[in-house]
Design a protein around this motif. Structure first.
Motif, mmCIF file in Angstrom:
data_model
loop_
_atom_site.group_PDB
_atom_site.id
_atom_site.type_symbol
_atom_site.label_atom_id
_atom_site.label_comp_id
_atom_site.label_asym_id
_atom_site.label_seq_id
_atom_site.Cartn_x
_atom_site.Cartn_y
_atom_site.Cartn_z
ATOM 1 N N ARG A 14 5.654 27.144 -40.433
ATOM 2 C CA ARG A 14 5.768 28.719 -40.801
ATOM 3 C C ARG A 14 4.527 29.384 -40.539
ATOM 4 O O ARG A 14 4.474 30.556 -40.259
ATOM 5 C CB ARG A 14 6.364 29.021 -42.154
ATOM 6 C CG ARG A 14 7.913 28.444 -42.563
ATOM 7 C CD ARG A 14 8.635 29.593 -41.825
ATOM 8 N NE ARG A 14 9.996 29.248 -42.069
ATOM 9 C CZ ARG A 14 11.124 29.685 -41.560
ATOM 10 N NH1 ARG A 14 10.902 30.788 -40.632
ATOM 11 N NH2 ARG A 14 12.461 29.615 -42.063
ATOM 12 N N LYS B 92 2.588 28.910 -38.041
ATOM 13 C CA LYS B 92 2.444 29.063 -36.649
ATOM 14 C C LYS B 92 2.926 30.532 -36.274
ATOM 15 O O LYS B 92 3.887 31.056 -37.010
ATOM 16 C CB LYS B 92 3.336 28.312 -35.668
ATOM 17 C CG LYS B 92 2.847 26.761 -35.706
ATOM 18 C CD LYS B 92 3.631 26.044 -34.818
ATOM 19 C CE LYS B 92 3.239 24.624 -34.600
ATOM 20 N NZ LYS B 92 3.864 23.807 -33.633
ATOM 21 N N PRO B 93 2.337 31.175 -35.427
ATOM 22 C CA PRO B 93 2.941 32.370 -34.860
ATOM 23 C C PRO B 93 4.227 32.305 -34.529
ATOM 24 O O PRO B 93 4.803 31.219 -33.638
ATOM 25 C CB PRO B 93 1.855 32.830 -33.661
ATOM 26 C CG PRO B 93 0.658 32.077 -33.658
ATOM 27 C CD PRO B 93 1.186 30.765 -34.495
ATOM 28 N N ARG B 94 5.122 33.305 -34.692
ATOM 29 C CA ARG B 94 6.716 33.262 -34.216
ATOM 30 C C ARG B 94 6.714 32.857 -32.964
ATOM 31 O O ARG B 94 7.717 32.059 -32.878
ATOM 32 C CB ARG B 94 7.264 34.524 -34.888
ATOM 33 C CG ARG B 94 8.778 34.472 -34.785
ATOM 34 C CD ARG B 94 9.257 35.881 -34.953
ATOM 35 N NE ARG B 94 8.998 36.198 -36.609
ATOM 36 C CZ ARG B 94 9.982 35.656 -37.445
ATOM 37 N NH1 ARG B 94 11.189 35.039 -36.929
ATOM 38 N NH2 ARG B 94 9.792 36.030 -38.541
ATOM 39 N N SER B 95 6.263 33.432 -32.099
ATOM 40 C CA SER B 95 6.496 33.190 -30.757
ATOM 41 C C SER B 95 6.142 31.853 -30.442
ATOM 42 O O SER B 95 6.649 31.222 -29.483
ATOM 43 C CB SER B 95 5.656 34.262 -29.845
ATOM 44 O OG SER B 95 4.135 33.821 -29.798
ATOM 45 N N GLU B 96 5.143 30.858 -30.860
ATOM 46 C CA GLU B 96 4.752 29.700 -30.547
ATOM 47 C C GLU B 96 5.850 28.772 -31.313
ATOM 48 O O GLU B 96 6.030 27.740 -30.551
ATOM 49 C CB GLU B 96 3.254 29.627 -31.209
ATOM 50 C CG GLU B 96 2.576 28.002 -31.004
ATOM 51 C CD GLU B 96 1.392 27.494 -31.507
ATOM 52 O OE1 GLU B 96 1.172 26.473 -31.570
ATOM 53 O OE2 GLU B 96 0.706 28.601 -31.879
ATOM 54 N N LEU B 97 6.221 29.206 -32.496
ATOM 55 C CA LEU B 97 7.234 28.374 -33.159
ATOM 56 C C LEU B 97 8.566 28.289 -32.301
ATOM 57 O O LEU B 97 8.950 27.276 -32.024
ATOM 58 C CB LEU B 97 7.299 28.735 -34.600
ATOM 59 C CG LEU B 97 8.499 28.098 -35.479
ATOM 60 C CD1 LEU B 97 8.133 26.472 -35.602
ATOM 61 C CD2 LEU B 97 8.691 28.608 -36.561
ATOM 62 N N TRP B 98 8.969 29.448 -31.897
ATOM 63 C CA TRP B 98 10.213 29.653 -30.981
ATOM 64 C C TRP B 98 10.182 28.822 -29.919
ATOM 65 O O TRP B 98 10.990 28.295 -29.172
ATOM 66 C CB TRP B 98 10.564 31.075 -31.099
ATOM 67 C CG TRP B 98 11.340 31.588 -32.276
ATOM 68 C CD1 TRP B 98 10.598 32.461 -32.814
ATOM 69 C CD2 TRP B 98 12.658 31.351 -32.417
ATOM 70 N NE1 TRP B 98 11.853 32.759 -34.102
ATOM 71 C CE2 TRP B 98 12.867 31.972 -33.745
ATOM 72 C CE3 TRP B 98 13.709 30.433 -31.987
ATOM 73 C CZ2 TRP B 98 13.930 32.079 -34.203
ATOM 74 C CZ3 TRP B 98 14.687 30.248 -32.951
ATOM 75 C CH2 TRP B 98 14.899 31.169 -33.968
#
Length: 258
Positions: free
Chosen positions: A72, A74-80
């Motif tokens: 969690r 991680k930046p949302r864009s990186e996680l996705w």
């Protein structure tokens, strides 16, 4: 290093991924075993082993990778992006596995002189498919269909070639030029089928099983015969034949050879 919080969230994400993978596996199983490999051809054509291998790899690797990368923080864009890459890898692997199963599916149960033989797509030279009668040029997507096979005789010009091909692992059932409608050989099948009492003498413990097959088909045991059924890697199967219509009534994991 996993913190307790990250471990908890990663486990939840991996569990959700596993549930989704299992749901997809159930759908794929319905497709594979409901259409391409109906029982007992999941065993005879080894569809079961291939499917389980594909599903285990797919259901284990996807959730495991999700567990490893999910964070969690991680930046949302990186996680996705990471999850999308995992999904793409998993979908590609699943697509390849299902495609392999489709391309290896059994398509014919062929009568071949004194036996039946399971014919799968890889057994057939597809470049020769046009040599079969037009009605037999379509390869089934809904389980294997019945097929007749015209064997070469001494008077045939290709008799010797046919023998050499068979010795080389290409029996007549694998050659589209030898295919004929099953109905054309029904009387020969009825005549060739061995009496069921011979099978009972060899396997007396199978009496109840054979009685059940007879009852299910509304036939007396005397109206059933049998022949060996060949499939890749096994000689120990038997096809039970109705002596009224010459059609298979059941398949048993028994060695029918004398």
């Amino acid at each position: 290093m996993f913190s307790r919080i990250r471990l908890k969230t990663a486990l939840k994400a991996a569990a959700a991924h596993l549930i989704l993978s299992i749901a997809i596996a159930v759908f794929c199983a319905a497709l594979v075993f409901g259409f391409w490999y109906p029982s007992p051809f999941d065993q005879l054509a080894r569809g079961r082993e291939i499917f389980l291998l594909v599903m285990v790899i797919d259901a284990v690797c996807g959730p495991l990778l999700t567990f490893i990368v999910f964070d969690r923080k991680k930046p949302r864009s990186e996680l996705w992006r990471d999850l999308a890459i995992i999904g793409l890898i998993q979908i590609s692997a699943l697509g390849y596995g299902i495609s392999s199963l489709m391309n290896a599916r059994p398509v014919w149960i062929a009568f071949e002189g004194d036996r039946f033989r399971v014919v799968s797509v890889p057994d057939i030279n597809l470049n020769q498919l046009h040599l079969a009668p037009e009605s037999l040029q379509h390869l089934s997507l809904t389980g294997p269909k019945l097929l007749g096979v015209r064997l070469a005789t001494n008077s045939d010009a290709e008799f010797k070639e046919s023998i050499f091909l068979a010795l080389d692992g290409v029996p007549p059932a694998f050659r589209p030029a030898r295919w004929i409608q099953y109905e054309m050989q029904v009387q020969e099948i009825i005549k060739t089928a061995r009496p069921l009492r011979n099978l009972l003498q060899k396997y007396p413990m199978q009496k109840s099983t054979l009685d059940k097959i007879a009852i299910q088909n509304n036939l007396h045991l005397d109206r059933l015969g049998y022949m060996p059924l060949l499939a890749e890697g096994t000689l120990e199967w038997t096809v039970i034949i109705g002596l009224e219509d010459g059609k298979p009534k059941a398949y048993l994991a028994l060695d029918a050879w004398d």
